[in-house]
Write a protein that holds these residues in place. Structure first.
Motif, PDB file in Angstrom:
ATOM      1  N   ARG A 100       0.719  -1.095   0.298  1.00  0.00           N
ATOM      2  CA  ARG A 100       0.252   0.102  -0.256  1.00  0.00           C
ATOM      3  C   ARG A 100       1.067   1.058   0.204  1.00  0.00           C
ATOM      4  N   VAL A 101       0.508   1.965  -0.158  1.00  0.00           N
ATOM      5  CA  VAL A 101       0.637   3.653  -0.904  1.00  0.00           C
ATOM      6  C   VAL A 101      -0.100   4.646  -0.336  1.00  0.00           C
ATOM      7  N   VAL A 102       1.614   5.934   0.793  1.00  0.00           N
ATOM      8  CA  VAL A 102       0.497   6.883   0.699  1.00  0.00           C
ATOM      9  C   VAL A 102       1.498   7.762   0.364  1.00  0.00           C
ATOM     10  N   VAL A 103       1.328   9.113  -0.425  1.00  0.00           N
ATOM     11  CA  VAL A 103       1.889  10.254  -0.730  1.00  0.00           C
ATOM     12  C   VAL A 103       2.123  11.383   0.507  1.00  0.00           C
ATOM     13  N   CYS A 104       3.544  11.430   0.397  1.00  0.00           N
ATOM     14  CA  CYS A 104       3.465  13.153   1.361  1.00  0.00           C
ATOM     15  C   CYS A 104       3.689  13.554   1.060  1.00  0.00           C
ATOM     16  N   VAL A 105       3.487  14.338   0.048  1.00  0.00           N
ATOM     17  CA  VAL A 105       4.509  15.614  -0.421  1.00  0.00           C
ATOM     18  C   VAL A 105       3.612  16.561  -0.280  1.00  0.00           C
TER      19      VAL A 105
ATOM     20  N   LEU B 224       1.231   8.796 -10.106  1.00  0.00           N
ATOM     21  CA  LEU B 224       1.613   7.000 -10.449  1.00  0.00           C
ATOM     22  C   LEU B 224       0.305   5.913 -10.954  1.00  0.00           C
ATOM     23  N   GLY B 225      -0.820   7.289 -11.406  1.00  0.00           N
ATOM     24  CA  GLY B 225      -1.707   6.102 -11.753  1.00  0.00           C
ATOM     25  C   GLY B 225      -2.258   5.082 -11.139  1.00  0.00           C
ATOM     26  N   LEU B 226      -2.046   5.138  -9.663  1.00  0.00           N
ATOM     27  CA  LEU B 226      -2.416   4.027  -9.000  1.00  0.00           C
ATOM     28  C   LEU B 226      -4.171   4.321  -8.797  1.00  0.00           C
ATOM     29  N   PRO B 227      -4.778   2.694  -8.324  1.00  0.00           N
ATOM     30  CA  PRO B 227      -5.844   2.258  -8.401  1.00  0.00           C
ATOM     31  C   PRO B 227      -6.229   3.127  -7.352  1.00  0.00           C
ATOM     32  N   PRO B 228      -7.876   3.516  -6.506  1.00  0.00           N
ATOM     33  CA  PRO B 228      -7.775   3.647  -5.115  1.00  0.00           C
ATOM     34  C   PRO B 228      -7.002   2.812  -4.030  1.00  0.00           C
TER      35      PRO B 228
ATOM     36  N   GLY C  26      -5.458   7.181   0.795  1.00  0.00           N
ATOM     37  CA  GLY C  26      -4.742   8.023   0.775  1.00  0.00           C
ATOM     38  C   GLY C  26      -4.350   8.921   1.572  1.00  0.00           C
ATOM     39  N   THR C  27      -5.288   9.674   2.420  1.00  0.00           N
ATOM     40  CA  THR C  27      -5.738  10.390   3.785  1.00  0.00           C
ATOM     41  C   THR C  27      -4.910  10.265   4.694  1.00  0.00           C
ATOM     42  N   ILE C  28      -4.144  11.484   5.632  1.00  0.00           N
ATOM     43  CA  ILE C  28      -3.668  10.581   6.724  1.00  0.00           C
ATOM     44  C   ILE C  28      -3.987  11.801   7.533  1.00  0.00           C
ATOM     45  N   VAL C  29      -4.262  11.970   8.718  1.00  0.00           N
ATOM     46  CA  VAL C  29      -4.838  12.358  10.123  1.00  0.00           C
ATOM     47  C   VAL C  29      -3.914  12.482  11.517  1.00  0.00           C
ATOM     48  N   LEU C  30      -3.414  13.226  11.294  1.00  0.00           N
ATOM     49  CA  LEU C  30      -2.075  13.212  12.000  1.00  0.00           C
ATOM     50  C   LEU C  30      -3.055  13.370  13.563  1.00  0.00           C
ATOM     51  N   ALA C  31      -2.441  13.630  14.754  1.00  0.00           N
ATOM     52  CA  ALA C  31      -2.724  13.408  16.739  1.00  0.00           C
ATOM     53  C   ALA C  31      -3.084  14.396  16.860  1.00  0.00           C
ATOM     54  N   GLN C  32      -3.572  14.287  17.880  1.00  0.00           N
ATOM     55  CA  GLN C  32      -4.649  15.396  18.500  1.00  0.00           C
ATOM     56  C   GLN C  32      -5.587  16.054  16.940  1.00  0.00           C
ATOM     57  N   THR C  33      -5.950  15.473  15.973  1.00  0.00           N
ATOM     58  CA  THR C  33      -7.067  16.152  15.775  1.00  0.00           C
ATOM     59  C   THR C  33      -9.191  15.617  15.621  1.00  0.00           C
TER      60      THR C  33
ATOM     61  N   VAL D 245     -13.930  13.941   3.983  1.00  0.00           N
ATOM     62  CA  VAL D 245     -12.865  13.571   4.018  1.00  0.00           C
ATOM     63  C   VAL D 245     -12.391  12.835   2.920  1.00  0.00           C
ATOM     64  N   GLY D 246     -12.216  13.412   2.028  1.00  0.00           N
ATOM     65  CA  GLY D 246     -11.748  12.868   0.079  1.00  0.00           C
ATOM     66  C   GLY D 246     -10.953  12.622   0.043  1.00  0.00           C
ATOM     67  N   ALA D 247      -9.811  11.829  -0.884  1.00  0.00           N
ATOM     68  CA  ALA D 247      -8.280  11.408  -0.803  1.00  0.00           C
ATOM     69  C   ALA D 247      -7.953  11.750  -1.042  1.00  0.00           C
ATOM     70  N   HIS D 248      -6.198  11.375  -0.636  1.00  0.00           N
ATOM     71  CA  HIS D 248      -4.776  11.788  -0.400  1.00  0.00           C
ATOM     72  C   HIS D 248      -5.237  13.278   0.132  1.00  0.00           C
ATOM     73  N   VAL D 249      -5.996  13.650   1.322  1.00  0.00           N
ATOM     74  CA  VAL D 249      -5.842  15.349   2.159  1.00  0.00           C
ATOM     75  C   VAL D 249      -4.794  14.751   3.423  1.00  0.00           C
ATOM     76  N   SER D 250      -4.453  16.160   3.235  1.00  0.00           N
ATOM     77  CA  SER D 250      -3.366  16.287   4.387  1.00  0.00           C
ATOM     78  C   SER D 250      -3.882  16.798   5.985  1.00  0.00           C
ATOM     79  N   VAL D 251      -4.379  16.020   7.136  1.00  0.00           N
ATOM     80  CA  VAL D 251      -5.208  16.512   8.246  1.00  0.00           C
ATOM     81  C   VAL D 251      -3.870  16.492   9.217  1.00  0.00           C
ATOM     82  N   MET D 252      -3.249  17.597   9.555  1.00  0.00           N
ATOM     83  CA  MET D 252      -1.861  18.011  10.450  1.00  0.00           C
ATOM     84  C   MET D 252      -2.428  18.711  11.376  1.00  0.00           C
TER      85      MET D 252
END
Length: 235
Positions: A66-71, A87-91, A113-120, A128-135
């Motif tokens: 599995r993959v997460v994109v963190c840029v 990359l064109g990878l499937p969801p 692909g979404t990432i939810v960090l601490a204390q959110t 929340v959609g795809a590939h979202v960064s929640v700091m």
């Protein structure tokens, strides 16, 4: 455990690696294989104890992982969307990672692909959609909708019914009034107080937030948001 690759080896990627360790400390889930980064100078190095294995294209070779994109950063807040497009990878290849210290209500949903960090906190019926960064320390309240590829930097607070469209970037500590819309690939400066809708592909900042300039952003070639901003249309 499921193999996992983190695309990127910068600050956000390093934070995500620590998130993976926190998940595994509670319940062993992920085998963190390493980072993938398109900077050849990083290949073969070790970042916070995690190896940089090669370029992002290796995600295509490791079909078991599995993959997460963190840029992404306020200097180029469309880079995550461009990389995912390339990359064109499937969801189903993308992982969704939530820190054990985050509070996500049972009526809220998170895309691949979404990432939810601490204390959110996601209070009720947050989408929340795809590939979202929640700091860290972000608060999303009832009925907020966050589009794909958006970034919510540390300490962002959204009142109820806010719509953050595709690829928008909200800087640290930004506050948004209820039912406002942050347009696609807009950029809201840190510490801003948003009381009006922010049009697509514009930079707003201040208290209250005001238009500063068009956002300089390079979108994926297949993006439906490849249209002029409202300021560009009227220039």
């Amino acid at each position: 455990m499921t193999p996992l690759l983190i695309v990127g080896a910068g600050g956000f990627a390093r934070e995500t690696a620590q998130l993976v360790h926190a998940i595994n400390d509670v319940s062993p889930t992920w085998e963190l294989l390493g980072h993938l980064d398109d900077d050849p100078a990083k290949h073969g190095t070790v970042v916070d104890g995690v190896p940089v294995l090669g370029g992002s294209a290796e995600a295509l070779e490791r079909q078991d992982a599995r993959v997460v994109v963190c840029v992404g950063s306020p200097r180029d807040h469309a880079s995550r969307a461009r990389l995912v497009s390339r990359l064109g990878l499937p969801p189903e290849r993308y992982a969704t990672l939530v820190h054990p210290g985050a509070s996500v209500s049972r009526t809220s949903t998170l895309g691949p692909g979404t990432i939810v960090l601490a204390q959110t906190v996601l209070t009720a019926a947050v989408t929340v959609g795809a590939h979202v960064s929640v700091m860290p320390h972000v608060t999303l309240t009832h009925d907020d909708v966050i589009g794909d590829f958006a970034t919510l930097a540390a300490g962002v607070r959204l009142a109820g019914g806010v719509h953050v469209e595709t690829g928008a970037y909200l800087g640290s500590g930004a506050l948004v009034r209820e039912t406002r819309v942050i347009g696609a690939y807009a950029l809201v400066g840190m510490g801003s107080v948003v009381t009006r809708d922010v049009p697509a592909r514009e930079v707003w900042a201040g208290v209250p937030a005001r238009f500063l300039r068009p956002a300089e952003v390079t979108l994926p070639p297949d993006s439906p948001e490849n249209i002029p901003s409202s300021q560009e249309q009227h220039s």
